[in-house]
Design a protein around this motif. Structure first.
Motif, mmCIF file in Angstrom:
data_model
loop_
_atom_site.group_PDB
_atom_site.id
_atom_site.type_symbol
_atom_site.label_atom_id
_atom_site.label_comp_id
_atom_site.label_asym_id
_atom_site.label_seq_id
_atom_site.Cartn_x
_atom_site.Cartn_y
_atom_site.Cartn_z
ATOM 1 N N PHE A 117 -31.225 28.130 83.320
ATOM 2 C CA PHE A 117 -30.772 28.105 82.084
ATOM 3 C C PHE A 117 -29.218 28.176 82.079
ATOM 4 N N GLY A 118 -29.362 29.153 82.485
ATOM 5 C CA GLY A 118 -28.304 30.120 82.932
ATOM 6 C C GLY A 118 -27.211 28.980 83.865
ATOM 7 N N ASN A 119 -27.999 29.255 85.289
ATOM 8 C CA ASN A 119 -26.929 28.686 86.613
ATOM 9 C C ASN A 119 -26.684 26.733 85.523
ATOM 10 N N LEU A 120 -27.181 26.283 84.624
ATOM 11 C CA LEU A 120 -26.864 24.877 84.495
ATOM 12 C C LEU A 120 -25.499 25.102 83.906
ATOM 13 N N TYR A 121 -26.005 25.881 82.817
ATOM 14 C CA TYR A 121 -24.116 26.524 81.861
ATOM 15 C C TYR A 121 -23.689 26.529 83.234
ATOM 16 N N ILE A 122 -23.631 27.542 83.794
ATOM 17 C CA ILE A 122 -22.605 27.585 85.314
ATOM 18 C C ILE A 122 -22.398 26.318 86.112
ATOM 19 N N TYR A 123 -23.184 26.008 85.670
ATOM 20 C CA TYR A 123 -22.848 24.266 87.156
ATOM 21 C C TYR A 123 -21.927 23.263 85.763
ATOM 22 N N CYS A 124 -22.519 23.420 84.551
ATOM 23 C CA CYS A 124 -21.074 22.897 83.352
ATOM 24 C C CYS A 124 -19.793 23.226 83.379
ATOM 25 N N ALA A 125 -19.811 24.136 82.993
ATOM 26 C CA ALA A 125 -18.611 25.177 82.700
ATOM 27 C C ALA A 125 -17.511 25.552 83.907
ATOM 28 N N TRP A 126 -18.231 25.570 84.971
ATOM 29 C CA TRP A 126 -17.412 25.756 86.557
ATOM 30 C C TRP A 126 -17.204 24.856 86.823
ATOM 31 N N ARG A 127 -17.620 23.530 87.200
ATOM 32 C CA ARG A 127 -17.423 22.377 87.598
ATOM 33 C C ARG A 127 -16.138 21.821 87.621
ATOM 34 N N GLY A 128 -15.105 22.107 89.296
ATOM 35 C CA GLY A 128 -13.898 21.469 89.297
ATOM 36 C C GLY A 128 -12.872 22.931 89.394
ATOM 37 N N HIS A 129 -13.883 23.687 89.327
ATOM 38 C CA HIS A 129 -12.662 24.881 89.494
ATOM 39 C C HIS A 129 -12.444 25.735 90.463
ATOM 40 N N ASP A 130 -11.066 26.057 90.710
ATOM 41 C CA ASP A 130 -11.289 26.601 91.804
ATOM 42 C C ASP A 130 -10.872 27.921 91.246
ATOM 43 N N HIS A 131 -10.847 28.590 90.992
ATOM 44 C CA HIS A 131 -10.994 29.619 90.064
ATOM 45 C C HIS A 131 -11.114 29.811 89.313
ATOM 46 N N ILE A 132 -12.539 31.239 88.870
ATOM 47 C CA ILE A 132 -12.638 31.585 88.240
ATOM 48 C C ILE A 132 -11.212 32.352 86.902
#
Length: 434
Positions: free
Chosen positions: A149-164
């Motif tokens: 669950f947490g990693n699914l959110y990370i994948y959806c939220a950070w996809r395409g981000h070069d910088h957090i």
């Protein structure tokens, strides 16, 4: 509800509580090195690898006192208060400072020792010889849903981000803190199992067996001391690798394109898929073959060796220690996202093979003295984890894989010896009863 049904319900609640808590904590561990590399604060000087080394170093030392804590306040309150320390560690990332970061690392190390000792106690007291394998598998499968669950959110939220960004960081860690707290309060739903009535013949048999049990205790303890040491080396070296190093390595591969950061989350999901499949299937297999637990452990070793070989071919050697910009180096093949995610799945599958069988054998052999046994197990594990997270700051990928190969082989061989000793004792016990 029957006493056996209440025990099974306790195991399920325990699994769900850990699922919520470690949805937060394992996701935190998977992304924290990447988050801290991207952190804008000029006054912050900390690394995720160092934090994890501190956690497991303190975890190791705290196992010396954790059985006493669990005995005094009980496993339920022990898990609740330990869970609060986990939640505090995750919340620290909302506004991180160097001193709070490392202070929280120390506190969560203490909490981890108490949490896992209490967990082992609950698992053992709610299981019997015939149900320990099943219950270990159920608990492990539910726990590893946390990787989804947490990693699914990370994948959806950070996809395409070069910088957090700061906003990305705060949103993620506020959500993870709330999820962790939900898990803490679930511990209050666990009820003390009803003790089964003992007949006079049971008492007589117990008294007659006391002398023989005492005479074999020393040899049994020596036999299992070695399996504790070498399997702990294996398990927490691989935990260090898949929970902190491998995801960071994938995120550092610029050849994976702009999706590299999002792939950290997808990798965690694939690890979770392997863990859940293994927990559901292999938790039952120790009763399905005449060789006991050994075939499952051997399968885990083969699975991990395949994963290590593919990672060696696919991931650049400097990926674990690459800067924020990542690495443009190539290993021995053209980097493949599919191969990287397959390796994640294999890492989770192999890890579940080892963990389900170790939980089963420890819970069976030390049912009447489970808290100290699980404390010793976690004590040795956490020493190795602290060492592994420390060297992860410096060692290139191929050296880390070599350590995993050697520790995996030694851990498997010692497990075989311990399982054969346990089976021989079981056969002798059956013969004596006849």
């Amino acid at each position: 509800m029957t006493p056996e049904g209440k025990k099974l319900l306790n195991i399920v609640i325990l699994g769900f509580a850990f699922m919520f808590m470690f949805t937060a904590f394992q996701t935190c561990g998977n992304i924290e090195q990447t988050v801290l590399i991207s952190f804008n604060g000029t006054d912050f000087h900390g690394t995720g690898y160092t934090s994890m080394a501190i956690i497991y170093g303190v975890f190791s030392a705290s196992n010396l006192i954790s059985p006493s804590v669990v005995t005094v306040i009980g496993p339920q309150l022990s898990m609740f208060f330990s869970g609060l320390l986990y939640s505090a560690y995750i919340a620290m990332f909302i506004y991180p400072f160097t001193w709070t970061f490392y202070t929280a690392s120390v506190l969560v190390g203490i909490g981890a020792a108490v949490l896992w000792t209490a967990q082992g106690n609950v698992l053992a007291t709610n299981s019997s010889e015939t149900t320990i394998g099943r219950n270990s598998g159920i608990f492990w499968a539910l726990l590893q849903f946390s990787l989804f669950f947490g990693n699914l959110y990370i994948y959806c939220a950070w996809r395409g981000h070069d910088h957090i960004t700061d906003k990305d960081r705060k949103t993620v860690f506020i959500s993870l803190t709330v999820i962790s707290l939900v898990g803490c309060f679930l511990f209050f739903l666990i009820r003390k199992p009803e003790s089964e009535p003992s007949s006079s013949s049971d008492v007589t048999e117990s008294l007659l067996q006391t002398e023989s049990d005492d005479s074999s205790a020393s040899s049994r303890s020596v036999s299992y001391f070695y399996v504790f040491i070498l399997n702990s080396c294996k398990l927490f070296c691989i935990l260090t690798f898949y929970s902190g190093v491998y995801g960071t390595s994938i995120g550092a591969m610029t050849r994976f394109g702009t999706d590299a950061k999002g792939l950290i989350g997808l990798s965690g999901i694939c690890i979770g898929a392997g863990e859940i499949l293994g927990g559901g299937v292999f938790g039952m297999m120790n009763k399905c073959t005449r060789f006991g637990r050994n075939p499952v452990v051997l399968l885990g070793l083969i699975t991990h060796y395949l994963a290590f070989y593919l990672i060696f071919l696919n991931i650049a050697e400097d990926a674990p220690v690459a800067p924020e910009a990542g690495t443009d180096l190539q290993a021995f093949i053209t980097p493949s996202v599919g191969v990287a995610l397959l390796c994640s799945f294999l890492l989770g599958l192999g890890d579940s093979c080892f963990n389900t069988q170790l939980l089963s054998i420890i819970g069976f052999m030390f049912k009447d003295n489970s808290a100290p046994a699980f404390a010793v197990f976690k004590f040795i594990q956490s020493i190795m984890a602290a060492i592994a997270f420390f060297y992860s700051n410096y060692f290139l990928l191929h050296w880390q894989l070599l350590i995993l190969v050697v520790s995996g082989f030694l851990g498997t061989v010692t497990f075989f010896g311990a399982e054969w000793v346990a089976e021989a004792k079981r056969r002798n016990s059956d013969y004596d009863s006849i």
